[in-house]
Design an enzyme around this catalytic site. Sequence first.
Site, PDB file in Angstrom:
ATOM      1  N   GLY C 154      -0.175  -8.880  -9.019  1.00 26.83           N
ATOM      2  CA  GLY C 154       0.188  -9.767  -7.921  1.00 26.83           C
ATOM      3  C   GLY C 154      -0.573  -9.452  -6.642  1.00 26.83           C
ATOM      4  O   GLY C 154      -1.575  -8.726  -6.643  1.00 26.83           O
ATOM      5  N   CYS C 155      -0.067  -9.981  -5.554  1.00 27.78           N
ATOM      6  CA  CYS C 155      -0.829  -9.978  -4.312  1.00 27.78           C
ATOM      7  C   CYS C 155      -0.920  -8.593  -3.680  1.00 27.78           C
ATOM      8  O   CYS C 155      -2.012  -8.174  -3.264  1.00 27.78           O
ATOM      9  CB  CYS C 155      -0.257 -10.988  -3.340  1.00 27.78           C
ATOM     10  SG  CYS C 155       1.530 -10.999  -3.191  1.00 27.78           S
ATOM     11  N   TYR C 156       0.192  -7.890  -3.570  1.00 29.60           N
ATOM     12  CA  TYR C 156       0.112  -6.592  -2.898  1.00 29.60           C
ATOM     13  C   TYR C 156      -0.847  -5.646  -3.626  1.00 29.60           C
ATOM     14  O   TYR C 156      -1.757  -5.087  -2.997  1.00 29.60           O
ATOM     15  CB  TYR C 156       1.504  -5.967  -2.760  1.00 29.60           C
ATOM     16  CG  TYR C 156       2.392  -6.654  -1.730  1.00 29.60           C
ATOM     17  CD1 TYR C 156       1.963  -6.833  -0.421  1.00 29.60           C
ATOM     18  CD2 TYR C 156       3.663  -7.108  -2.063  1.00 29.60           C
ATOM     19  CE1 TYR C 156       2.771  -7.452   0.521  1.00 29.60           C
ATOM     20  CE2 TYR C 156       4.483  -7.726  -1.117  1.00 29.60           C
ATOM     21  CZ  TYR C 156       4.032  -7.892   0.171  1.00 29.60           C
ATOM     22  OH  TYR C 156       4.830  -8.495   1.115  1.00 29.60           O
ATOM     23  N   SER C 159      -4.561  -6.702  -3.170  1.00 29.07           N
ATOM     24  CA  SER C 159      -5.120  -6.551  -1.821  1.00 29.07           C
ATOM     25  C   SER C 159      -5.304  -5.083  -1.441  1.00 29.07           C
ATOM     26  O   SER C 159      -6.071  -4.762  -0.543  1.00 29.07           O
ATOM     27  CB  SER C 159      -4.215  -7.247  -0.801  1.00 29.07           C
ATOM     28  OG  SER C 159      -3.073  -6.470  -0.511  1.00 29.07           O
TER      29      SER C 159
END
Lengths: 344, 344, 344, 344
Positions: C154-156, C159
Amino acid sequence: MNLVNVAVVGASGYSGQELLRLLVRHPGVELVCVTSRQYAGRTIGEVYPRFEGRKFARLKFTGSDAAAVVASGARFAFLALPHGLAHEYAAPLLDAGLRVIDLSADFRLKDPAVYEDFYGVAHPAPQLLSRSVYGLPELYRDHIRTASLIASPGCYPTSILLPLIPLMRQRLIDPKSIVAASLSGVSGAGRKTEVDYLFCECNEDARAYGIPKHRHLSEIEQELTTVAGEPVVISFAPHLIPLNRGMATTIHANLGPGVGIRDIAGALTEAWKSEPFVRLKGETGSADIKNVAHTNFIDIAWRHDPRTGRVVLMSAIDNLVKGASGQAVQSFNILGGWAETVAL
Amino acid sequence: MNLVNVAVVGASGYSGQELLRLLVRHPGVELVCVTSRQYAGRTIGEVYPRFEGRKFARLKFTGSDAAAVVASGARFAFLALPHGLAHEYAAPLLDAGLRVIDLSADFRLKDPAVYEDFYGVAHPAPQLLSRSVYGLPELYRDHIRTASLIASPGCYPTSILLPLIPLMRQRLIDPKSIVAASLSGVSGAGRKTEVDYLFCECNEDARAYGIPKHRHLSEIEQELTTVAGEPVVISFAPHLIPLNRGMATTIHANLGPGVGIRDIAGALTEAWKSEPFVRLKGETGSADIKNVAHTNFIDIAWRHDPRTGRVVLMSAIDNLVKGASGQAVQSFNILGGWAETVAL
Amino acid sequence: MNLVNVAVVGASGYSGQELLRLLVRHPGVELVCVTSRQYAGRTIGEVYPRFEGRKFARLKFTGSDAAAVVASGARFAFLALPHGLAHEYAAPLLDAGLRVIDLSADFRLKDPAVYEDFYGVAHPAPQLLSRSVYGLPELYRDHIRTASLIASPGCYPTSILLPLIPLMRQRLIDPKSIVAASLSGVSGAGRKTEVDYLFCECNEDARAYGIPKHRHLSEIEQELTTVAGEPVVISFAPHLIPLNRGMATTIHANLGPGVGIRDIAGALTEAWKSEPFVRLKGETGSADIKNVAHTNFIDIAWRHDPRTGRVVLMSAIDNLVKGASGQAVQSFNILGGWAETVAL
Amino acid sequence: MNLVNVAVVGASGYSGQELLRLLVRHPGVELVCVTSRQYAGRTIGEVYPRFEGRKFARLKFTGSDAAAVVASGARFAFLALPHGLAHEYAAPLLDAGLRVIDLSADFRLKDPAVYEDFYGVAHPAPQLLSRSVYGLPELYRDHIRTASLIASPGCYPTSILLPLIPLMRQRLIDPKSIVAASLSGVSGAGRKTEVDYLFCECNEDARAYGIPKHRHLSEIEQELTTVAGEPVVISFAPHLIPLNRGMATTIHANLGPGVGIRDIAGALTEAWKSEPFVRLKGETGSADIKNVAHTNFIDIAWRHDPRTGRVVLMSAIDNLVKGASGQAVQSFNILGGWAETVAL
């Protein structure tokens, strides 16, 4: 200043919160009771951390029970409930001698048949309709002063009526030609946990809704009809736009024969020039939400369109203040004998 | 697919950027020239980091010089310039045999006198007005196909004309009764460094502006007049709302005698049922900006208001796509013989 | 291009919608099955009007039943379900020979004990953990190619891992010193009807949450530990900010002895210079959400702080694309043998 | 209440406007002079329509001339000027016996060499630095009371210092380990007409900037150094997020040997428990911008991370109130002998 005991019934929505914010600032108010089914037993500060450190932050919500409100010693009660529930509180509170300011639409219509037509159910307490005063101070200040039940108008009616009433009174426009479009911040929809009001559904979106027969048309037309002395039916298009608070309304109407923009300006000025919360912005000014946000002002601007023979009226209010809780406090100030601008 | 050489003149605003985004996706386009006074010498990727890593990111902006555009070998040129400047490029580019798609309002009006009335100056190149085709594919597809100069309409006209044209054609509504309110995202104002368009001035704000005689009324009325066969003058209220992109328009008009909502539905369906970018949402659907954002669709919904005898039309577009760059690419596809939906 | 049959299980949230948007654009995909308990029986276009007029808009949602997915003939299945449910589908679909790309966190951890530590329950299908490949193409491209079960991050994690991995690999920073702060758009919280995610609760607000032990720390630390060859524990502060989509992450870490900014730049360049979706913005560039919104790019910038001896890494992604559905499609492209950038 | 004459120099930016909003509410203030080069000759109400109908709305802006300020009879002057200009007013106003509250960074640093290091130019009036008091009432209340020149701190220092100071005082954390990330609303950038601050550039965007050596680090480190009794250098990452007003800050620091979360809670409670504008939210509460917006409160919450041995401090303020104008009014109240919460 003498303090009076005040209750807020149903303080968990956005207009309830805004009401608390204003009452905290009111030097004549002792808040003795706040009710909320959902939050009973918790303090205002716990439920709404923004109020921590403020006056009344430690007051606990009680369950929603009219007897408890009466027992609190409150002499004034604000009702900030979803539509359709206010009568359960209004009747016993009035019987107990409280003066009641209702922020819902429940007591705004005079004719139960109109209520049924727009709300789809019979009015639950028609006997209260004749007791209530439509709480638009600019129109009914004197009636408000002595009333026991105030039906405080919401954002759409306020933003439409205040620009139109002076023109209707002087018959400057054709009542059949009125078309109003309103843009409402999302708080106007209340604090409902529905997909439609999620951040990602509203942000970067806008849409018209509730066309052609939004419920609040009923009270708008009731008041316009009263002023015009003839049945008035208008077109109204509400829109949801991505901001927290604020409402901008734009109204088109055909000017009557021989009517000019000076007549429009004259009528508005004459009607509202002494009003503490109406700011007339004239033919070159504008009605911007940011100028009224967090205040009880309504800004009204207008234009003449010689090409179509229409006048265009623009208004801006904060839907939670002049369109809800500020207006209710304005009526409360009138009821209680305070200066009308206290806490506003 | 054969590639054609394409130039974009004035690619530094929001519609210029959106045009680049679409052309990057177009399998038939070789971008050979982008111009910008401000950014000359820098690459597209440097100026707009969002394009880095994409096709054409290393193409350098050249100064804004028509001769350079011609020298680039471009056969098609998009002009994405502020209003009033397009003629400086259109004339020499047309002379050099390019086909020109102008996104500004400069060539949309047929009558120079109307231009002067609405824009306050004489048209700088009236001889080009007769050569240009109004680039609304749904109306002028066949003319676009063979045109050398396309005057691609912007967001307000597109959002108002597509719902109204079928009703006007069949004389279903009273042309004198039309009142349109439009809500525009802030990108519609362009990338101007003015206080009015700062984040803090637009966010949590909304306002009507440009009332009663917004410049784009002129082309709206021109096209309605053409369809109606009689002079049409309408009321139009643009509003600025706090979102980046999107436009929602709500139009009220009196139904003609004996006209019912089925006639409305029928006219819209008949007119647009085969259009790839018109979605008819009917009497119960809605026109939400979020459903058209980043697409070339226009959504159109409608309601009958038997109380007032009016029809209410609602439309939603992305002001930068169907209201600007997408529409221009749609015309480009028609001009160039591609399927109309390529890259859209 | 040959078409392959694809299913999307649980397509009703924001990453499900984004997945549909990307698959519509994919020239190699025949969408044969979409499931949703809530929307079973309705078409994609009815549920999400934005897809009307697009490919697959008329496909109907089926109830959430693994057998139905198998029966649809799908050879690939994306799972876009809330955390904790994926195993109910993954096991039978894998048994039936489908290749499965899961967007949830369910199969990202290798160690069931870590899962239990962070998620508070025993892993429901630990036998699948050893089969799954962590679907970060920049790290595990070769494993993904032949995998049957992809655990798409996912995003966390995305990134944070992409900026840190090259530095950890070359031991340029002190693993104990890592502090990451991430700012997430509201869509990252999913399409939950909770008060916290209402427009008026998020707009004009921002807040840190989930400190100090957000669930996704577990997979971040797992991957950092693998690269470092020693246990890595970091500080992570997620924040919710008022935008629909996007994530900006800022990471501080102490440089190792003798390490300079050139080493940092060198490691990042060497690691990612050929990656189609990693854009290195260097020591002067920035990592802005608007430059990656609606794309599968991650932008990475960095700074040296000689005053503290730290390096500061900044990254930006679209949480719904590179942080969810775009990343899943990137893995799908690898699995299926398409160019990795197709549809992205 | 006795009225004192007050001037506001440079009232045209966002903190100037907010200052006017607060002074309008202050029962002890007679506003006698507002200056603005840009708006000289126009009234406050004309320039900022939001103030029409309020006290002082008809006061005219004068040109920016120190002599005019003195001639107005003002005894207190607020300076709300861009950085670098305050000394032109402060010197003559102090000479004329006024007490001056400067909202800029010009007099916040004690050491001219540090000023030159961070601001890149020599300090224009170093002799004033020794006269000024750093206007953080929670730290310097007693000095403020008798000061003639207050250097009122801005949003970043306020949001970072108030959580950290008590921990530094008691040496509970390792000064070398401090990493702060702050999220600022766009009004923090001022009312500058630059592309970067246009609505469409900020909305749906977020980004880190000013890393690693933002100017305000200098005063943050000065104050931390004073409290610690040893040079303190920290990491600081400011971010711009899309909201009008508000700041959220998250700080990580290593706990000293043997220090526990009770020590943290104890230090914060002991230091701030009597402060009217500090609200301690503890180990489970949160620091949300919406709870402090439009107020002078700072909310502080904290967490212990036993996995990393760090404490995490979170704070929230309104950048225009506690981070600018409210803080200045708080100092003004102390200077003038009013209750510290008047008008706040």
